[in-house]
Design a protein around this motif. Structure first.
Motif, PDB file in Angstrom:
ATOM      1  N   VAL A   4     -34.259 -12.911  39.726  1.00 25.65           N
ATOM      2  CA  VAL A   4     -33.743 -13.950  40.628  1.00 25.65           C
ATOM      3  C   VAL A   4     -32.982 -15.010  39.832  1.00 25.65           C
ATOM      4  CG1 VAL A   4     -34.424 -15.842  42.175  1.00 25.65           C
ATOM      5  CG2 VAL A   4     -35.457 -13.582  42.439  1.00 25.65           C
ATOM      6  N   GLY A   5     -33.554 -15.418  38.700  1.00 18.27           N
ATOM      7  CA  GLY A   5     -32.878 -16.406  37.856  1.00 18.27           C
ATOM      8  C   GLY A   5     -31.551 -15.898  37.325  1.00 18.27           C
ATOM      9  N   GLY A   6     -31.508 -14.644  36.886  1.00 21.27           N
ATOM     10  CA  GLY A   6     -30.272 -14.070  36.372  1.00 21.27           C
ATOM     11  C   GLY A   6     -29.198 -13.967  37.436  1.00 21.27           C
ATOM     12  N   ALA A  20     -33.148 -15.618  26.750  1.00 23.09           N
ATOM     13  CA  ALA A  20     -34.455 -15.947  26.177  1.00 23.09           C
ATOM     14  C   ALA A  20     -35.574 -15.317  27.009  1.00 23.09           C
ATOM     15  CB  ALA A  20     -34.638 -17.461  26.084  1.00 23.09           C
ATOM     16  N   GLY A  21     -35.408 -15.311  28.324  1.00 17.94           N
ATOM     17  CA  GLY A  21     -36.391 -14.653  29.185  1.00 17.94           C
ATOM     18  C   GLY A  21     -36.465 -13.161  28.906  1.00 17.94           C
ATOM     19  N   VAL A  22     -35.310 -12.533  28.696  1.00 15.87           N
ATOM     20  CA  VAL A  22     -35.289 -11.108  28.348  1.00 15.87           C
ATOM     21  C   VAL A  22     -35.977 -10.899  26.997  1.00 15.87           C
ATOM     22  CG1 VAL A  22     -33.793  -9.163  27.726  1.00 15.87           C
ATOM     23  CG2 VAL A  22     -33.262 -10.559  29.729  1.00 15.87           C
ATOM     24  N   GLY A  23     -35.713 -11.790  26.050  1.00 17.93           N
ATOM     25  CA  GLY A  23     -36.366 -11.702  24.742  1.00 17.93           C
ATOM     26  C   GLY A  23     -37.875 -11.821  24.858  1.00 17.93           C
ATOM     27  N   LEU A  24     -38.333 -12.742  25.673  1.00 19.85           N
ATOM     28  CA  LEU A  24     -39.772 -12.906  25.898  1.00 19.85           C
ATOM     29  C   LEU A  24     -40.364 -11.647  26.521  1.00 19.85           C
ATOM     30  CD1 LEU A  24     -42.268 -14.748  25.866  1.00 19.85           C
ATOM     31  CD2 LEU A  24     -41.524 -15.603  28.107  1.00 19.85           C
ATOM     32  N   LEU A  25     -39.650 -11.098  27.499  1.00 26.24           N
ATOM     33  CA  LEU A  25     -40.104  -9.870  28.138  1.00 26.24           C
ATOM     34  C   LEU A  25     -40.207  -8.732  27.108  1.00 26.24           C
ATOM     35  CD1 LEU A  25     -40.691  -8.095  30.628  1.00 26.24           C
ATOM     36  CD2 LEU A  25     -38.214  -7.813  30.855  1.00 26.24           C
ATOM     37  N   LEU A  26     -39.180  -8.563  26.302  1.00 31.53           N
ATOM     38  CA  LEU A  26     -39.213  -7.496  25.292  1.00 31.53           C
ATOM     39  C   LEU A  26     -40.330  -7.718  24.280  1.00 31.53           C
ATOM     40  CD1 LEU A  26     -35.424  -6.833  24.655  1.00 31.53           C
ATOM     41  CD2 LEU A  26     -37.055  -5.358  25.841  1.00 31.53           C
ATOM     42  N   SER A  27     -40.541  -8.952  23.869  1.00 30.13           N
ATOM     43  CA  SER A  27     -41.612  -9.212  22.899  1.00 30.13           C
ATOM     44  C   SER A  27     -42.979  -8.918  23.506  1.00 30.13           C
ATOM     45  CB  SER A  27     -41.547 -10.652  22.370  1.00 30.13           C
ATOM     46  OG  SER A  27     -41.921 -11.570  23.376  1.00 30.13           O
ATOM     47  N   TRP A  34     -27.840  -6.436  35.425  1.00 31.20           N
ATOM     48  CA  TRP A  34     -29.146  -6.220  34.795  1.00 31.20           C
ATOM     49  C   TRP A  34     -30.261  -6.862  35.613  1.00 31.20           C
ATOM     50  CZ3 TRP A  34     -26.697  -7.779  29.564  1.00 31.20           C
ATOM     51  CH2 TRP A  34     -26.106  -6.656  28.979  1.00 31.20           C
ATOM     52  N   SER A  35     -29.988  -8.021  36.194  1.00 32.75           N
ATOM     53  CA  SER A  35     -31.014  -8.724  36.970  1.00 32.75           C
ATOM     54  C   SER A  35     -31.394  -7.957  38.229  1.00 32.75           C
ATOM     55  CB  SER A  35     -30.522 -10.129  37.329  1.00 32.75           C
ATOM     56  OG  SER A  35     -30.409 -10.911  36.165  1.00 32.75           O
ATOM     57  N   LEU A  36     -30.440  -7.266  38.831  1.00 31.25           N
ATOM     58  CA  LEU A  36     -30.744  -6.466  40.015  1.00 31.25           C
ATOM     59  C   LEU A  36     -31.790  -5.390  39.708  1.00 31.25           C
ATOM     60  CD1 LEU A  36     -27.176  -6.071  41.535  1.00 31.25           C
ATOM     61  CD2 LEU A  36     -29.099  -7.338  42.517  1.00 31.25           C
ATOM     62  N   ASP A  37     -31.788  -4.915  38.485  1.00 30.90           N
ATOM     63  CA  ASP A  37     -32.734  -3.887  38.073  1.00 30.90           C
ATOM     64  C   ASP A  37     -34.177  -4.402  38.022  1.00 30.90           C
ATOM     65  OD1 ASP A  37     -33.098  -1.118  36.969  1.00 30.90           O
ATOM     66  OD2 ASP A  37     -33.901  -2.292  35.280  1.00 30.90           O
ATOM     67  N   PHE A  38     -34.352  -5.702  37.920  1.00 34.00           N
ATOM     68  CA  PHE A  38     -35.691  -6.274  37.791  1.00 34.00           C
ATOM     69  C   PHE A  38     -36.469  -6.347  39.101  1.00 34.00           C
ATOM     70  CE2 PHE A  38     -34.188  -8.642  33.846  1.00 34.00           C
ATOM     71  CZ  PHE A  38     -34.907  -7.838  32.990  1.00 34.00           C
ATOM     72  N   ALA A  74     -29.007 -15.848  40.126  1.00 35.94           N
ATOM     73  CA  ALA A  74     -28.589 -17.223  40.429  1.00 35.94           C
ATOM     74  C   ALA A  74     -27.626 -17.747  39.363  1.00 35.94           C
ATOM     75  CB  ALA A  74     -29.812 -18.134  40.532  1.00 35.94           C
ATOM     76  N   VAL A  75     -27.939 -17.533  38.100  1.00 36.73           N
ATOM     77  CA  VAL A  75     -27.074 -17.989  37.004  1.00 36.73           C
ATOM     78  C   VAL A  75     -25.723 -17.291  37.072  1.00 36.73           C
ATOM     79  CG1 VAL A  75     -26.751 -17.834  34.493  1.00 36.73           C
ATOM     80  CG2 VAL A  75     -28.884 -18.728  35.417  1.00 36.73           C
ATOM     81  N   GLY A  76     -25.747 -15.960  37.167  1.00 38.20           N
ATOM     82  CA  GLY A  76     -24.495 -15.205  37.188  1.00 38.20           C
ATOM     83  C   GLY A  76     -23.610 -15.548  38.360  1.00 38.20           C
ATOM     84  N   VAL A  77     -24.196 -15.622  39.545  1.00 42.55           N
ATOM     85  CA  VAL A  77     -23.401 -15.934  40.740  1.00 42.55           C
ATOM     86  C   VAL A  77     -22.869 -17.365  40.671  1.00 42.55           C
ATOM     87  CG1 VAL A  77     -23.542 -16.292  43.251  1.00 42.55           C
ATOM     88  CG2 VAL A  77     -24.476 -14.209  42.216  1.00 42.55           C
ATOM     89  N   TRP A  78     -23.717 -18.325  40.267  1.00 40.97           N
ATOM     90  CA  TRP A  78     -23.254 -19.718  40.195  1.00 40.97           C
ATOM     91  C   TRP A  78     -22.088 -19.853  39.222  1.00 40.97           C
ATOM     92  CZ3 TRP A  78     -22.429 -23.455  36.588  1.00 40.97           C
ATOM     93  CH2 TRP A  78     -22.064 -24.701  37.100  1.00 40.97           C
ATOM     94  N   ILE A  79     -22.210 -19.259  38.037  1.00 40.35           N
ATOM     95  CA  ILE A  79     -21.127 -19.355  37.051  1.00 40.35           C
ATOM     96  C   ILE A  79     -19.856 -18.741  37.616  1.00 40.35           C
ATOM     97  CG2 ILE A  79     -20.316 -18.495  34.814  1.00 40.35           C
ATOM     98  CD1 ILE A  79     -23.227 -18.838  33.808  1.00 40.35           C
ATOM     99  N   PHE A  80     -19.959 -17.562  38.203  1.00 40.91           N
ATOM    100  CA  PHE A  80     -18.788 -16.891  38.757  1.00 40.91           C
ATOM    101  C   PHE A  80     -18.139 -17.725  39.855  1.00 40.91           C
ATOM    102  CE2 PHE A  80     -16.813 -14.115  41.900  1.00 40.91           C
ATOM    103  CZ  PHE A  80     -15.885 -13.461  41.120  1.00 40.91           C
ATOM    104  N   VAL A  81     -18.933 -18.167  40.814  1.00 42.58           N
ATOM    105  CA  VAL A  81     -18.393 -18.948  41.943  1.00 42.58           C
ATOM    106  C   VAL A  81     -17.797 -20.269  41.451  1.00 42.58           C
ATOM    107  CG1 VAL A  81     -19.044 -20.196  44.055  1.00 42.58           C
ATOM    108  CG2 VAL A  81     -19.840 -17.858  43.676  1.00 42.58           C
TER     109      VAL A  81
END
Length: 168
Positions: A118-120, A155-162, A102-106, A122-129
């Motif tokens: 970028v944050g998504g 929460a960032g996605v929620g803020l964006l949607l709101s 989903w983050s790649l789409d941004f 970073a989070v996804g890759v860090w958790i996976f690695v």
């Protein structure tokens, strides 16, 4: 511990489904993310069920009268623990993969979406690695860290949607 397993699935599923619909289910990256997230939710529910129900059922049904009973019970508890960890790990990897997709789409969007992307990633890759590399274990502290990191992105996605709903 059971609450940590179920928190990401209970709180963010509706929001992320709404996000996927907004971005377009027909888009390959969005669809891959939604499928990965759905399977991740299923695996997390399985981990929760093993932790909260299966282990308790084993404990309630083993009489533990003889050494053989204790040995069988011990084997079943080990199996429950292995199954719980496997499902929690699978769920965490799948949910992180969804966040990455989903983050790649941004990246083709406005600045806030790019920062969120970028944050998504970073989070996804860090958790996976960290999970695959063995530096992250999904004990209570590790799962809490995963929940917090993924929740910040959600929460960032929620803020964006709101913001989008307010403007449109």
């Amino acid at each position: 511990h059971r609450d940590l397993h179920s928190f990401p699935t209970r709180r963010s599923s509706d929001l992320l489904s709404e996000f996927a619909l907004w971005r377009g289910i027909r888009r390959p990256g969005i669809r891959v993310g939604l499928i990965a997230y759905a399977f991740g939710v299923g695996a997390m529910i399985m981990a929760t069920a093993v932790s909260g129900f299966m282990t308790a059922a084993v404990a309630a049904r083993v009489p533990a009268v003889t050494a053989t009973d204790l040995s069988v019970a011990g084997g079943l508890f080990i199996f429950c623990g292995v199954l719980n960890r496997a499902m929690a790990n699978l769920a965490t990897v799948l949910m992180s993969a969804a966040i990455i997709a989903w983050s790649l789409d941004f990246f083709r969007r406005a600045w806030f979406e790019r920062v969120l992307g970028v944050g998504g990633i970073a989070v996804g890759v860090w958790i996976f690695v960290a999970l695959v590399g063995g530096t992250l274990t999904l004990d209570v502290h590790g799962m809490l860290l995963v929940v917090v990191l993924q929740s910040v992105w959600v929460a960032g996605v929620g803020l964006l949607l709101s913001r989008l709903y307010e403007s449109g």
